[in-house]
Design a protein around this motif. Structure first.
Motif, PDB file in Angstrom:
ATOM      1  N   LEU A 123       0.829  -1.203   0.000  1.00  0.00           N
ATOM      2  CA  LEU A 123       0.000   0.000   0.000  1.00  0.00           C
ATOM      3  C   LEU A 123       0.866   1.255   0.000  1.00  0.00           C
ATOM      4  CD1 LEU A 123      -2.852   1.220   0.165  1.00  0.00           C
ATOM      5  CD2 LEU A 123      -2.672   1.083   2.662  1.00  0.00           C
ATOM      6  N   ALA A 124       1.946   1.236   0.753  1.00  0.00           N
ATOM      7  CA  ALA A 124       2.863   2.377   0.765  1.00  0.00           C
ATOM      8  C   ALA A 124       3.498   2.567  -0.613  1.00  0.00           C
ATOM      9  CB  ALA A 124       3.935   2.173   1.832  1.00  0.00           C
ATOM     10  N   ASP A 125       3.896   1.466  -1.252  1.00  0.00           N
ATOM     11  CA  ASP A 125       4.418   1.549  -2.616  1.00  0.00           C
ATOM     12  C   ASP A 125       3.363   2.111  -3.562  1.00  0.00           C
ATOM     13  OD1 ASP A 125       6.953   0.617  -2.068  1.00  0.00           O
ATOM     14  OD2 ASP A 125       6.541  -1.447  -2.676  1.00  0.00           O
ATOM     15  N   LEU A 126       2.126   1.670  -3.359  1.00  0.00           N
ATOM     16  CA  LEU A 126       1.025   2.075  -4.231  1.00  0.00           C
ATOM     17  C   LEU A 126       0.816   3.589  -4.199  1.00  0.00           C
ATOM     18  CD1 LEU A 126      -1.064   0.613  -6.040  1.00  0.00           C
ATOM     19  CD2 LEU A 126      -2.614   0.601  -4.088  1.00  0.00           C
ATOM     20  N   ILE A 127       1.098   4.217  -3.087  1.00  0.00           N
ATOM     21  CA  ILE A 127       0.919   5.664  -2.953  1.00  0.00           C
ATOM     22  C   ILE A 127       1.948   6.429  -3.783  1.00  0.00           C
ATOM     23  CG2 ILE A 127       1.080   7.576  -1.303  1.00  0.00           C
ATOM     24  CD1 ILE A 127      -0.178   5.651   0.771  1.00  0.00           C
ATOM     25  N   VAL A 128       3.175   5.902  -3.859  1.00  0.00           N
ATOM     26  CA  VAL A 128       4.217   6.629  -4.596  1.00  0.00           C
ATOM     27  C   VAL A 128       4.312   6.208  -6.061  1.00  0.00           C
ATOM     28  CG1 VAL A 128       5.557   6.940  -2.485  1.00  0.00           C
ATOM     29  CG2 VAL A 128       6.093   5.026  -3.993  1.00  0.00           C
ATOM     30  N   GLU A 129       3.758   5.063  -6.418  1.00  0.00           N
ATOM     31  CA  GLU A 129       3.929   4.570  -7.786  1.00  0.00           C
ATOM     32  C   GLU A 129       3.317   5.460  -8.868  1.00  0.00           C
ATOM     33  OE1 GLU A 129       4.732  -0.147  -6.812  1.00  0.00           O
ATOM     34  OE2 GLU A 129       2.697   0.513  -7.326  1.00  0.00           O
ATOM     35  N   PRO A 130       2.199   6.168  -8.636  1.00  0.00           N
ATOM     36  CA  PRO A 130       1.739   7.113  -9.666  1.00  0.00           C
ATOM     37  C   PRO A 130       2.775   8.195  -9.977  1.00  0.00           C
ATOM     38  CG  PRO A 130      -0.019   6.674  -8.103  1.00  0.00           C
ATOM     39  CD  PRO A 130       1.221   6.046  -7.545  1.00  0.00           C
ATOM     40  N   LEU A 131       3.526   8.629  -8.956  1.00  0.00           N
ATOM     41  CA  LEU A 131       4.584   9.611  -9.185  1.00  0.00           C
ATOM     42  C   LEU A 131       5.733   8.984  -9.968  1.00  0.00           C
ATOM     43  CD1 LEU A 131       4.668  11.172  -5.594  1.00  0.00           C
ATOM     44  CD2 LEU A 131       3.397  11.979  -7.599  1.00  0.00           C
ATOM     45  N   MET A 132       5.990   7.710  -9.705  1.00  0.00           N
ATOM     46  CA  MET A 132       7.066   7.026 -10.411  1.00  0.00           C
ATOM     47  C   MET A 132       6.761   6.905 -11.896  1.00  0.00           C
ATOM     48  SD  MET A 132       7.861   4.034  -7.604  1.00  0.00           S
ATOM     49  CE  MET A 132       9.087   3.228  -8.620  1.00  0.00           C
ATOM     50  N   ILE A 133       5.570   6.390 -12.221  1.00  0.00           N
ATOM     51  CA  ILE A 133       5.207   6.184 -13.620  1.00  0.00           C
ATOM     52  C   ILE A 133       5.009   7.519 -14.322  1.00  0.00           C
ATOM     53  CG2 ILE A 133       2.705   6.051 -13.330  1.00  0.00           C
ATOM     54  CD1 ILE A 133       4.810   3.658 -15.477  1.00  0.00           C
ATOM     55  N   GLY A 134       4.614   8.537 -13.560  1.00  0.00           N
ATOM     56  CA  GLY A 134       4.412   9.852 -14.149  1.00  0.00           C
ATOM     57  C   GLY A 134       5.704  10.591 -14.426  1.00  0.00           C
ATOM     58  N   GLY A 135       6.769  10.235 -13.715  1.00  0.00           N
ATOM     59  CA  GLY A 135       8.018  10.969 -13.851  1.00  0.00           C
ATOM     60  C   GLY A 135       9.135  10.223 -14.550  1.00  0.00           C
ATOM     61  N   VAL A 136       8.982   8.930 -14.749  1.00  0.00           N
ATOM     62  CA  VAL A 136      10.064   8.138 -15.332  1.00  0.00           C
ATOM     63  C   VAL A 136      10.250   8.493 -16.809  1.00  0.00           C
ATOM     64  CG1 VAL A 136       8.600   6.186 -16.044  1.00  0.00           C
ATOM     65  CG2 VAL A 136      11.003   5.796 -15.476  1.00  0.00           C
ATOM     66  N   ALA A 137      11.492   8.495 -17.269  1.00  0.00           N
ATOM     67  CA  ALA A 137      11.772   8.704 -18.688  1.00  0.00           C
ATOM     68  C   ALA A 137      11.251   7.513 -19.485  1.00  0.00           C
ATOM     69  CB  ALA A 137      13.280   8.858 -18.899  1.00  0.00           C
ATOM     70  N   ARG A 138      10.794   7.774 -20.693  1.00  0.00           N
ATOM     71  CA  ARG A 138      10.208   6.686 -21.490  1.00  0.00           C
ATOM     72  C   ARG A 138      11.198   5.556 -21.725  1.00  0.00           C
ATOM     73  NH1 ARG A 138       5.804   8.874 -25.886  1.00  0.00           N
ATOM     74  NH2 ARG A 138       4.747  10.349 -24.496  1.00  0.00           N
ATOM     75  N   GLY A 139      12.473   5.890 -21.824  1.00  0.00           N
ATOM     76  CA  GLY A 139      13.478   4.860 -22.039  1.00  0.00           C
ATOM     77  C   GLY A 139      13.642   3.917 -20.860  1.00  0.00           C
ATOM     78  N   SER A 140      13.205   4.352 -19.679  1.00  0.00           N
ATOM     79  CA  SER A 140      13.306   3.511 -18.475  1.00  0.00           C
ATOM     80  C   SER A 140      11.977   2.874 -18.099  1.00  0.00           C
ATOM     81  CB  SER A 140      13.819   4.350 -17.295  1.00  0.00           C
ATOM     82  OG  SER A 140      15.094   4.893 -17.560  1.00  0.00           O
ATOM     83  N   LEU A 141      10.941   3.119 -18.907  1.00  0.00           N
ATOM     84  CA  LEU A 141       9.604   2.654 -18.563  1.00  0.00           C
ATOM     85  C   LEU A 141       9.539   1.132 -18.422  1.00  0.00           C
ATOM     86  CD1 LEU A 141       6.776   3.842 -18.070  1.00  0.00           C
ATOM     87  CD2 LEU A 141       6.288   3.463 -20.491  1.00  0.00           C
TER      88      LEU A 141
END
Length: 289
Positions: free
Chosen positions: A62-80
């Protein structure tokens, strides 16, 4: 250099998640009794020790779930690809070649926010519902993050009307989180996770109305913050299977997904809030519209 930036960002996200876990699990226990009760009732053969281990693992997720939208929203496409991969995309390509609209039935499992990267896997339009938040600035930022890869975001209140009225010449994918609890106990239920469960059949209704293909999204967590999405066909012709058949296939598939890795479903949601009342019907009593 890009790989180093990704590793540093990952360390920062995970450190934030670890702090959130301590708050939710130790300092301010968030719905821990609901999680414990849900798991105990859904897994009656498991020991108390196993249940408590699952509860702890769930709160870490659940804690990961809270930050994961920021991760997918900020990651470079090459690292997706380090966060999400798609399997059996050939199924989607075939259905699109057949000029089929697709209802993609996802769930509150893994990180459904990652699914907003789906437009990068296909040339067709991808539509997804969202619940607006009252703060306009936050709502605008969330929409920007969620639409970053090209998904068409539609307010939840307009979802049914907009999807039924979608008249684009090319096929589209309608992404639905289909394990939503109905707003009240409703008329229909089925047996899910050893419990009588009231269901919403809106996704199946849209599929039948438009005679879409229906695809289930199976999710596996590859490692922390990284997921594999696999497309599995429920039916190529929704009207032949009908609403009841679609919902039965969907919930059986979801049950199999949850039993494989239980801690990654949304157990803190009060899914079984409603109780039985006279006049309700099992899901196989659903009628084709």
């Amino acid at each position: 250099m890009r790989a180093l930036r990704f590793r540093l960002a990952l360390w920062g996200w995970r450190s934030l998640s670890d702090l959130i876990f301590l708050v939710l699990f130790r300092v301010w226990p968030y719905r821990r009794n609901i999680v414990l009760l849900n798991m105990a009732r859904c897994f009656p053969t498991r020991s108390e020790k196993e249940i408590r281990q699952m509860v702890t693992a769930y709160f870490r997720h659940l804690a990961d779930l809270i930050v994961e939208p920021l991760m997918i929203g900020g990651v470079a496409r090459g690292s997706l690809g380090k966060l999400v991969s798609y399997e059996n995309t050939a199924l989607i390509e075939r259905l699109l070649r057949e000029k089929k609209h697709i209802v993609l039935m996802a769930s509150h499992y893994g990180s459904w926010e990652y699914l907003l990267s789906l437009p990068l896997q296909t040339d067709c339009q991808v539509l997804a519902a969202y619940s607006p938040v009252s703060n306009k600035w936050i709502n605008s930022r969330l929409l920007k993050l969620r639409g970053r890869f090209g998904a068409v975001m539609i307010p939840k209140s307009e979802w049914y009307r907009r999807t039924l009225g979608w008249n684009a010449e090319s096929s589209a994918i309608f992404v639905t989180i289909a394990d939503q609890r109905p707003p009240e106990s409703g008329k229909y239920y089925l047996n899910f996770m050893n419990r009588k469960t009231f269901v919403q059949s809106g996704a199946a209704r849209i599929a039948v109305q438009r005679d879409c293909a229906v695809v289930y999204l199976d999710v596996t967590r590859r490692e922390r913050n990284a997921y594999d999405f696999r497309f599995r066909l429920i039916t190529a012709q929704a009207r032949e299977l009908g609403e009841a058949g679609i919902m039965e296939h969907y919930y059986k598939a979801l049950e199999n997904t949850i039993e494989r890795q239980p801690e990654f479903w949304l157990w803190s949601h009060n899914r079984w809030k409603f109780h039985s009342r006279q006049g309700q019907k099992p899901v196989n009593a659903l009628k084709l519209l």
